[in-house]
Write a protein that holds these residues in place. Structure first.
Motif, short mmCIF file in Angstrom:
data_model
loop_
_atom_site.label_atom_id
_atom_site.label_comp_id
_atom_site.label_asym_id
_atom_site.label_seq_id
_atom_site.Cartn_x
_atom_site.Cartn_y
_atom_site.Cartn_z
N ARG A 193 22.47 20.09 43.36
CA ARG A 193 21.69 18.86 43.54
C ARG A 193 22.63 17.77 43.99
NH1 ARG A 193 17.47 18.98 38.36
NH2 ARG A 193 16.13 20.58 39.25
N ASP A 197 19.82 12.29 44.32
CA ASP A 197 18.45 12.72 44.04
C ASP A 197 17.87 11.84 42.96
OD1 ASP A 197 19.02 16.31 44.44
OD2 ASP A 197 18.41 14.77 45.87
N GLU B 128 18.70 21.22 46.43
CA GLU B 128 18.71 22.49 45.72
C GLU B 128 18.23 23.62 46.63
OE1 GLU B 128 16.58 21.76 42.21
OE2 GLU B 128 17.39 23.49 41.15
#
Lengths: 205, 169
Positions: A193, A197, B128
């Motif tokens: 990640r 984010d 991701e």
């Protein structure tokens, strides 16, 4: 296991510092019960259970626990805690919560394994692409023991899709190797990640 | 293009479908497409061990492979576990780094696909999913390097013969 028990007790105490809803004949009331402000909350703490921590971190945790025990011990039995005692108690409990860092370690086992992975990385050289790691342990969909590792990339390492791919390609073998060395019986599931984010509330993984 | 190449392309497209705030439905489908890209690549390669010229027969044979058995075999290779019947191993460095990379990618993407399809408490981010797609892309490249080797053929054979080959003699 005492480490698990201590972990659960602190998590539970952390949730009890707010008001509780008590239902009675005249309806619901909000009351501060201060059930968490007791030395029993840290009763299962054993410094030896944290031998996986470096000496300095272990000492800091022990000191935080000792401080909370002293503050909670001053609250006399048979009477509610004073506002001053509650504030001191919250600050002391927060000191422990900060060190256990529930946001980054979802359970006691992932705290133990995660700390070992991080120390292994620091011993070699912390990858500059990496901002921080988060961990969770458990069983995967097939029932095998697993360790989930969320690698949060720095802003520079994740400023484009291609950069994320390059960073992931470089970091994945490093993180998998460290996780395998620390917990060979657990399959490491590594996800990436970005620190950019948005934080998703209530979604640990 | 092959189905597995198309699925990987689909994963890339789904990941970027929403320009700004990616929707979970697209990110989740991208994870699923990435997993199935690798699944179908390996099934196609395993099928080619037996059938090369008859597409209909190959398709039927491909249906006999299942995710569970493939998972068991790939997990073994990902854990550097050589099937018992193949020990002591006559191939130096078996399993190779490339083969382990492919096996690890399969096990990992199967888990992530499971979460994408069933774990609604889980939130996926674009970064991701980028990482998962990169893992499959790397697996495709690694497979291309080893696909004509004995270890690759043994690996594919394990998709259906892992239990038999893993029995100690």
């Amino acid at each position: 296991m005492a480490l698990d028990e201590f972990w659960r007790d602190i998590r539970r105490a952390g949730r009890q510092t707010g008001p509780s809803t008590i239902s009675g004949p005249s309806g619901d009331r909000q009351m501060y019960l201060d059930l968490w402000l007791t030395p029993a909350v840290v009763g299962s703490f054993r410094e030896d259970d944290f031998s996986f921590l470096p000496a300095e971190e272990r000492a800091e945790l022990t000191a935080a626990v000792t401080h909370f025990r002293q503050v909670a011990g001053r609250v006399a039995a048979g009477r509610p805690a004073t506002p001053g005692e509650v504030e001191q108690g919250k600050a002391a409990l927060l000191g422990i919560v900060r060190l256990l860092d529930f946001d980054r370690y979802q359970d006691a086992e992932s705290f133990r394994l995660g700390k070992k992975v991080e120390h292994r990385l620091r011993d070699r050289e912390w990858p500059p692409l990496l901002d921080h790691l988060r961990f969770e342990s458990g069983s995967d969909h097939a029932g095998f023991p697993a360790l989930w590792v969320w690698a949060y990339l720095s802003a520079a390492a994740s400023d484009s899709d291609e950069q994320v791919k390059r960073s992931a390609g470089l970091l994945r073998p490093i993180l998998r190797e460290a996780a395998r060395e620390v917990a060979p019986e657990r399959f490491p599931y590594v996800s990436f990640r970005s620190v950019s984010d948005p934080v998703v509330e209530g979604a640990s993984r | 293009m092959s189905l597995h190449d198309d699925l990987l392309d689909q994963a890339r497209e789904l990941k970027t479908t929403d320009a700004r705030r990616p929707r979970q439905v697209n990110l989740r489908r991208a994870v699923s497409a990435a997993y199935y890209a690798l699944f179908h690549l390996l099934v196609a390669e395993a099928t080619r061990l037996y059938v090369r010229d008859n597409w209909e027969l190959a398709a039927k044979l491909g249906r006999t492979f299942n995710h569970g058995e493939m998972s068991e075999a790939t997990r073994g290779f990902a854990n550097s576990q050589v099937p018992a019947a193949l020990q002591p191993v006559g191939i130096p460095g078996f399993p190779s780094v490339d083969l382990k990379l492919v096996a690890e990618a399969f096990v990992s993407l199967q888990q992530h696909r499971h979460a994408a399809d069933y774990d609604l408490a889980r939130e996926f981010t674009r970064a991701e999913v980028n990482g998962f797609i990169e893992q499959v892309e790397s697996a495709f490249i690694a497979w291309d390097r080893i696909k004509t080797s004995d270890e690759a053929r043994l690996f594919l054979g394990c998709f259906q013969l892992w239990k038999t080959w893993n029995k100690a003699r």
